[in-house]
Design a protein around this motif. Structure first.
Motif, PDB file in Angstrom:
ATOM      1  N   SER A   1     -59.807  25.835  47.993  1.00 41.77           N
ATOM      2  CA  SER A   1     -59.742  25.177  46.674  1.00 41.77           C
ATOM      3  C   SER A   1     -61.088  24.576  46.310  1.00 41.77           C
ATOM      4  O   SER A   1     -61.543  24.716  45.173  1.00 41.77           O
ATOM      5  N   ALA A   2     -61.745  23.917  47.280  1.00 42.25           N
ATOM      6  CA  ALA A   2     -63.032  23.272  46.979  1.00 42.25           C
ATOM      7  C   ALA A   2     -64.058  24.290  46.492  1.00 42.25           C
ATOM      8  O   ALA A   2     -64.950  23.965  45.720  1.00 42.25           O
ATOM      9  N   ASN A   3     -63.909  25.532  46.960  1.00 41.61           N
ATOM     10  CA  ASN A   3     -64.860  26.578  46.560  1.00 41.61           C
ATOM     11  C   ASN A   3     -64.318  27.447  45.428  1.00 41.61           C
ATOM     12  O   ASN A   3     -64.957  28.437  45.054  1.00 41.61           O
ATOM     13  N   GLU A   4     -63.125  27.091  44.948  1.00 38.69           N
ATOM     14  CA  GLU A   4     -62.450  27.882  43.907  1.00 38.69           C
ATOM     15  C   GLU A   4     -62.396  29.357  44.274  1.00 38.69           C
ATOM     16  O   GLU A   4     -62.702  30.232  43.475  1.00 38.69           O
ATOM     17  N   LEU A   5     -62.039  29.596  45.536  1.00 40.44           N
ATOM     18  CA  LEU A   5     -62.004  30.980  46.021  1.00 40.44           C
ATOM     19  C   LEU A   5     -60.576  31.504  46.085  1.00 40.44           C
ATOM     20  O   LEU A   5     -59.677  30.822  46.583  1.00 40.44           O
ATOM     21  N   GLU A   6     -60.387  32.706  45.587  1.00 41.06           N
ATOM     22  CA  GLU A   6     -59.067  33.352  45.661  1.00 41.06           C
ATOM     23  C   GLU A   6     -59.096  34.481  46.699  1.00 41.06           C
ATOM     24  O   GLU A   6     -58.253  34.575  47.571  1.00 41.06           O
ATOM     25  N   ASP A   7     -60.090  35.361  46.565  1.00 35.87           N
ATOM     26  CA  ASP A   7     -60.224  36.480  47.509  1.00 35.87           C
ATOM     27  C   ASP A   7     -61.377  36.133  48.436  1.00 35.87           C
ATOM     28  O   ASP A   7     -62.526  36.069  48.005  1.00 35.87           O
ATOM     29  N   ALA A   8     -61.051  35.897  49.685  1.00 32.74           N
ATOM     30  CA  ALA A   8     -62.065  35.294  50.546  1.00 32.74           C
ATOM     31  C   ALA A   8     -61.907  35.667  52.014  1.00 32.74           C
ATOM     32  O   ALA A   8     -60.836  36.039  52.481  1.00 32.74           O
ATOM     33  N   TYR A   9     -63.034  35.539  52.670  1.00 29.58           N
ATOM     34  CA  TYR A   9     -63.115  35.583  54.123  1.00 29.58           C
ATOM     35  C   TYR A   9     -62.969  34.132  54.583  1.00 29.58           C
ATOM     36  O   TYR A   9     -63.520  33.229  53.965  1.00 29.58           O
ATOM     37  N   VAL A  10     -62.221  33.912  55.655  1.00 31.43           N
ATOM     38  CA  VAL A  10     -62.045  32.560  56.191  1.00 31.43           C
ATOM     39  C   VAL A  10     -62.237  32.625  57.698  1.00 31.43           C
ATOM     40  O   VAL A  10     -61.730  33.534  58.352  1.00 31.43           O
ATOM     41  N   ARG A  11     -62.969  31.683  58.225  1.00 32.38           N
ATOM     42  CA  ARG A  11     -63.060  31.594  59.681  1.00 32.38           C
ATOM     43  C   ARG A  11     -62.704  30.169  60.087  1.00 32.38           C
ATOM     44  O   ARG A  11     -63.220  29.204  59.510  1.00 32.38           O
ATOM     45  N   LEU A  12     -61.816  30.071  61.058  1.00 28.35           N
ATOM     46  CA  LEU A  12     -61.412  28.769  61.586  1.00 28.35           C
ATOM     47  C   LEU A  12     -61.844  28.704  63.045  1.00 28.35           C
ATOM     48  O   LEU A  12     -61.453  29.557  63.847  1.00 28.35           O
ATOM     49  N   SER A  13     -62.681  27.726  63.373  1.00 27.31           N
ATOM     50  CA  SER A  13     -63.171  27.563  64.739  1.00 27.31           C
ATOM     51  C   SER A  13     -62.733  26.223  65.300  1.00 27.31           C
ATOM     52  O   SER A  13     -62.828  25.205  64.606  1.00 27.31           O
ATOM     53  N   ILE A  14     -62.275  26.240  66.541  1.00 22.67           N
ATOM     54  CA  ILE A  14     -61.939  24.977  67.225  1.00 22.67           C
ATOM     55  C   ILE A  14     -62.656  24.973  68.570  1.00 22.67           C
ATOM     56  O   ILE A  14     -62.396  25.828  69.420  1.00 22.67           O
ATOM     57  N   THR A  15     -63.573  24.027  68.743  1.00 19.81           N
ATOM     58  CA  THR A  15     -64.274  23.963  70.025  1.00 19.81           C
ATOM     59  C   THR A  15     -63.693  22.833  70.875  1.00 19.81           C
ATOM     60  O   THR A  15     -62.986  21.966  70.368  1.00 19.81           O
ATOM     61  N   ARG A  16     -64.063  22.831  72.163  1.00 17.38           N
ATOM     62  CA  ARG A  16     -63.579  21.759  73.028  1.00 17.38           C
ATOM     63  C   ARG A  16     -64.371  20.461  72.802  1.00 17.38           C
ATOM     64  O   ARG A  16     -64.157  19.471  73.480  1.00 17.38           O
ATOM     65  N   GLY A  17     -65.258  20.518  71.835  1.00 14.73           N
ATOM     66  CA  GLY A  17     -65.945  19.301  71.413  1.00 14.73           C
ATOM     67  C   GLY A  17     -67.078  18.881  72.325  1.00 14.73           C
ATOM     68  O   GLY A  17     -67.521  19.627  73.198  1.00 14.73           O
ATOM     69  N   VAL A  18     -67.557  17.657  72.086  1.00 12.22           N
ATOM     70  CA  VAL A  18     -68.676  17.114  72.856  1.00 12.22           C
ATOM     71  C   VAL A  18     -68.128  16.504  74.136  1.00 12.22           C
ATOM     72  O   VAL A  18     -67.242  15.656  74.096  1.00 12.22           O
TER      73      VAL A  18
END
Ligand code: PMP
Length: 307
Positions: free
Chosen positions: A85-102
């Motif tokens: 929504s923030a990018n007003e994107l409808e057709d998009a590539y999305v990547r979700l990354s979760i790291t074990r952090g610091v």
């Protein structure tokens, strides 16, 4: 995005930030060790395609890594939706990354995790059978010497930040744009970032995920489509020779969807017919029909789920 010259906004640990300011700590384990899980997804018409399947695979990756990030699916999904929504994107590539952090600079992970969570997005046209695919040409596939890491070393079902296996494979390419990796015994595993299918006598074949093969979401959707429309399927272990003699070969991943292979190891795919019909190969005995029918079925699934 309304204005393509505008900088894209990412989502980092709960905040929407311009991509150029989206940073993580140098001590983050995702950076230091590749100690992180991720998913690549697509949104069509503003809706994430196959969210449940991606969330399941992310969970499996995190289980394999023993990474207890403590975030709910609803929370992760809402971070993705907010970023779109923030990018007003409808057709998009999305990547979700979760790291074990610091964590302190030692290899053994601490069970207490303060994860780093990043959502990346980018505009990607709708694609589909009647639209513009994201790939320009049928793939040029080459078998490489780099072997797929055996499951006993790192399970292929875990989609982690460590992509060195695929990077080394891609670096070996001479003329190709996708590398075909075999397992330790020389059977076809998968592409550097794709699953592999071939068609022989109107039957669809693909390497089994019992071997070192990432269980691709697109692969699964294609298999479900095949079942629905009555294309016979066999999952097994195949030599590169089988692909060489197949009627057609194609690759799947979330961004490419179904991408035909035009040439394999320097030769056209699909025998005599392939070279003469001007389609860049992949139009052998089955004339690309199975691929086309499956692509249509895939498209229908996108249509039903996202529009
Ligand atoms: N195999 C590998 C090694 C990959 O990186 C990918 C891309 N994630 C795939 C297969 C295809 O998976 P999916 O259809 O879920 O994108």
């Amino acid at each position: 995005m309304s204005d393509p010259s505008e900088e894209v906004t990412y989502h980092v640990d709960g905040d929407l930030v311009p991509a150029s300011k989206a940073t993580v700590r140098a001590d983050d384990r995702g950076f230091r060790y590749g100690d992180a899980a991720f998913e690549t997804l697509r949104a069509y018409g503003g809706t994430v395609f196959e969210w449940d399947a991606h969330a399941d695979r992310l969970e499996e990756t995190c289980n394999a890594l023993g990474l207890n990030h403590g975030l709910s699916r609803v929370d992760l999904r809402s971070r993705i939706d907010e970023t779109l929504s923030a990018n007003e994107l409808e057709d998009a590539y999305v990547r979700l990354s979760i790291t074990r952090g610091v964590q302190p600079g030692k290899l053994t992970p601490d069970p207490d995790v303060d994860p780093t969570v990043v959502v990346y997005v980018g505009s990607l046209p709708r694609g589909g059978i009647d639209g513009e695919p994201v790939w320009d040409e049928p793939a040029i596939l080459e078998t490489v010497d780099t072997r797929r890491i055996p499951d006993e070393a790192v399970p292929a079902s875990a989609k982690t930040h460590n992509y060195l296996n695929g990077i080394l494979a891609r670096q070996e390419l001479e003329d190709g744009d996708e590398a075909l990796l075999c397992d330790g015994e020389g059977f076809v595993a998968e592409g550097a970032t794709s699953n592999v299918f071939f068609v022989e006598d109107a039957t669809l074949y693909t390497p089994t995920t019992d071997g070192p093969v990432l269980p691709g979401i697109t692969r699964r959707v294609v298999l479900e489509c095949a079942e629905r429309i009555g294309v016979p399927v066999e999952e097994g272990r195949y030599t590169p020779e089988r692909l060489r003699n197949a009627d057609s070969v194609f690759l799947t991943n979330t961004t490419w969807e179904l991408r035909p292979v035009g040439s394999f190891d320097g030769g056209a795919v699909g025998g005599d017919g392939a070279e003469s019909n001007g389609t860049g190969g992949n139009r052998g005995n089955d004339d690309g029909r199975v691929l086309e029918t499956l692509s249509r079925a895939y498209d229908e699934r996108v249509e039903t789920q996202c529009y």
